[in-house]
Every structure is written in structure tokens, then in C-alpha cells.
Design an enzyme around this catalytic site. Structure first.
Site, PDB file in Angstrom:
ATOM      1  N   TYR A   1      -2.340  -1.282  10.568  1.00 42.97           N
ATOM      2  CA  TYR A   1      -2.452  -1.542   9.129  1.00 42.97           C
ATOM      3  C   TYR A   1      -1.212  -1.056   8.394  1.00 42.97           C
ATOM      4  O   TYR A   1      -0.626  -1.781   7.572  1.00 42.97           O
ATOM      5  CB  TYR A   1      -3.698  -0.863   8.568  1.00 42.97           C
ATOM      6  CG  TYR A   1      -3.809  -0.995   7.067  1.00 42.97           C
ATOM      7  CD1 TYR A   1      -4.090  -2.222   6.478  1.00 42.97           C
ATOM      8  CD2 TYR A   1      -3.609   0.112   6.241  1.00 42.97           C
ATOM      9  CE1 TYR A   1      -4.171  -2.349   5.097  1.00 42.97           C
ATOM     10  CE2 TYR A   1      -3.692  -0.016   4.859  1.00 42.97           C
ATOM     11  CZ  TYR A   1      -3.976  -1.246   4.294  1.00 42.97           C
ATOM     12  OH  TYR A   1      -4.056  -1.369   2.926  1.00 42.97           O
TER      13      TYR A   1
ATOM     14  N   SER B   1       0.850  -1.186   0.000  1.00 44.31           N
ATOM     15  CA  SER B   1       0.000   0.000   0.000  1.00 44.31           C
ATOM     16  C   SER B   1       0.883   1.232   0.000  1.00 44.31           C
ATOM     17  O   SER B   1       2.062   1.184   0.375  1.00 44.31           O
ATOM     18  CB  SER B   1      -0.899   0.018   1.243  1.00 44.31           C
ATOM     19  OG  SER B   1      -1.551   1.261   1.400  1.00 44.31           O
TER      20      SER B   1
END
Length: 279
Positions: free
Chosen positions: A173, A160
Site C-alpha cells: 500500500y 497518503s
């Protein structure tokens, strides 16, 4: 029109193939029921690849597999698995590999949570680590163990844009995606010249089921916004080119560069402000 896919600035590992070979081979895609995973399944099938779709939702996977097989004339199978549970990654790999040698693994399954660290349930965050990190590690280990002796194959690990710096209010995360990026870049170097390609895909804002779980918002027109198909197109161009890392979209690439060039404290405070506004 898809955004440019150039990665920065990471040398490509040498390999015997000028481009990745798709047609007639098998791919295993995790998190394949929607979003980026579904887009990978459709794009790979369009390139003549047989696809194995893995996610928790058996009904959705079976329907999607039938649709893809009918549309592209390839084999498409569903393997339902909760990869956050111990042993499920190995079971899913065995079921997939029983259909044929896996030449491409797309490690896409994952989820995020937004909120203050102490306010989010510890067991749910541990589940996130199990899915985003442990399952990725286990499947990559199984894939490379079979691909290296064949001297051909590929692994795409979906990280990401948040992998490049700490992100307050999405602390765990962001940490899991930093793990994925670091692991992938190390594996790419280990496999340089082996014939096996290893790529880290680092997308920015992309609409999918991720937002509903994470409690975040993605809106068309926001900086860095890309559709799943655009992200996948960039990833497959990077795989063909033998790149190690790809950040789709010029805005997202600039953000990734800044995340590593700015002083860590400054980058982290900026990330917090942005996350607070978007939540």
C-alpha cells in the site's frame, strides 16, 4: 474547524486563472460512495459543479447522486465500475465524458491491506496495485489528453501520508501511494503554465471505509486525525492556490517532513513500531 492546508515546500505551477473554476463544469470522482470521495462530491456540488460519481456500488452511488442533485441543484450521475479490472477505467471515462467535458478528475479510489507481505494474498496485492496505481495512471492520462488542448482543468490524485517513506506491514500500500505522489509531482511540473492544475493530496488518519478493508484503526483524538470534509476543504484550497502537494493538518505535515529528512532505516523502523501499535 478545518486544519490549515499549506503544502510544503513545493512551488505552484503558473496558470491563467487566479482560482479554479467550478460552477457549471463537470467533475469525475472515483471512490465516491463514502469517505473522502463522498466528501469531494458534496463539496464540489456545493460549489456549483456537476458531479459524476464512480465506484463499484451502483445502488449507493445512485442514491447519493439523487441526494446531491436535490440538495445543490446540480447534475449528479452515477457510473458503476470496478476500476481494478482491465478496461474499466477507460469505460468509466467514456461514460462520464459523454455527459460533458470533464474539467476536474479526482482520482480517489483505492484500498490498503495490513499484514506481513508474504502473509497477504499475492493476487489481492496485485489488485491493489491495479486500482491504486494503474487506474490512477489511465484516468490521469485520459484527463490530461483532453484538458491540455483546452488549457484548463484539474487533476487531484489522492496519495497518503504513507507516500513519504516505506511502511512495514503495509508495504505494498505504501509503495502504491509513493507511486501516486511521484507521478503527480512529475505531471504537475510537465503541466506548469499549461492552465491545467495537478495536485497530490496526502491525507493522514481519516475515518472511512478504508479501515475495514485494510484492517487498521482510526480513532478520534489520535495524532493527525481529520474528518473527510476537513481533508477535502484543504485539498480544494490547495487547488485554488495552484499548489502541487497538500498534506492536511500540522501533525501530518510534520510527519511527512520527518519521513523524508530522517535516515531511511530509522524512518522505516519508526513506521513499523507505529503500525504495530495501531493494528
Amino acid at each position: 474547524m478545518s486544519a490549515p492546508s499549506a503544502a510544503w515546500p513545493c512551488p505552484a505551477p503558473a496558470g491563467p486563472e487566479p482560482g479554479f473554476v467550478y460552477r457549471g463544469r463537470w467533475a469525475l470522482i472515483t471512490g465516491a460512495s463514502m469517505g473522502i470521495g463522498e466528501a469531494f462530491a458534496r463539496a464540489l456540488a456545493a460549489r456549483g459543479m456537476n458531479v459524476i460519481l464512480c465506484a463499484r456500488s451502483a445502488g449507493r452511488l445512485q442514491s447519493l447522486a439523487r441526494e446531491i442533485a436535490d440538495a445543490h441543484g446540480v447534475q449528479a450521475h452515477a457510473v458503476a465500475a470496478d476500476l481494478a479490472r482491465p478496461g474499466e477505467a477507460a469505460r468509466a471515462w467514456r461514460e462520464a465524458a459523454a455527459l460533458g467535458p470533464i474539467h476536474l478528475l479526482v482520482n480517489n479510489a483505492g484500498f490498503g491491506l495490513r499484514g506481513r507481505f508474504e502473509g497477504l494474498a499475492a493476487d489481492r496485492q496485485a489488485e491493489m496495485v491495479a486500482l491504486n496505481c494503474t487506474a490512477v495512471l489511465e484516468l490521469a492520462h485520459l484527463a490530461l489528453g483532453e484538458m491540455r488542448p483546452r488549457a484548463t482543468g484539474g487533476v487531484i490524485n489522492v496519495a497518503s501520508i504513507v507516500a513519504f517513506q516505506p511502511v512495514p506491514l503495509m508495504a505494498t500500500y505504501a509503495a502504491t501511494k509513493a507511486f501516486v505522489l511521484s507521478l503527480t509531482e512529475s505531471l504537475a511540473e510537465e503541466n506548469r503554465g499549461s492552465g491545467v492544475r495537478v495536485l497530490a493530496l496526502c491525507p493522514g488518519p481519516t475515518p472511512s471505509g478504508f479501515q475495514a478493508v485494510a484492517g487498521t484503526n482510526v480513532q478520534q483524538g489520535q495524532p493527525g486525525y481529520l474528518l473527510p470534509g476537513q481533508v477535502v476543504d484543504a485539498a480544494l484550497r490547495a487547488l485554488d492556490a495552484g499548489e502541487v502537494r497538500v498534506v492536511p493538518g500540522a501533525v501530518n505535515r510534520a510527519a511527512a517532513v520527518l519521513g523524508r529528512l530522517l535516515p531511511l532505516g530509522v524512518a522505516t523502523r519508526i513506521a513499523r513500531v507505529i503500525n504495530e501499535k495501531r493494528g
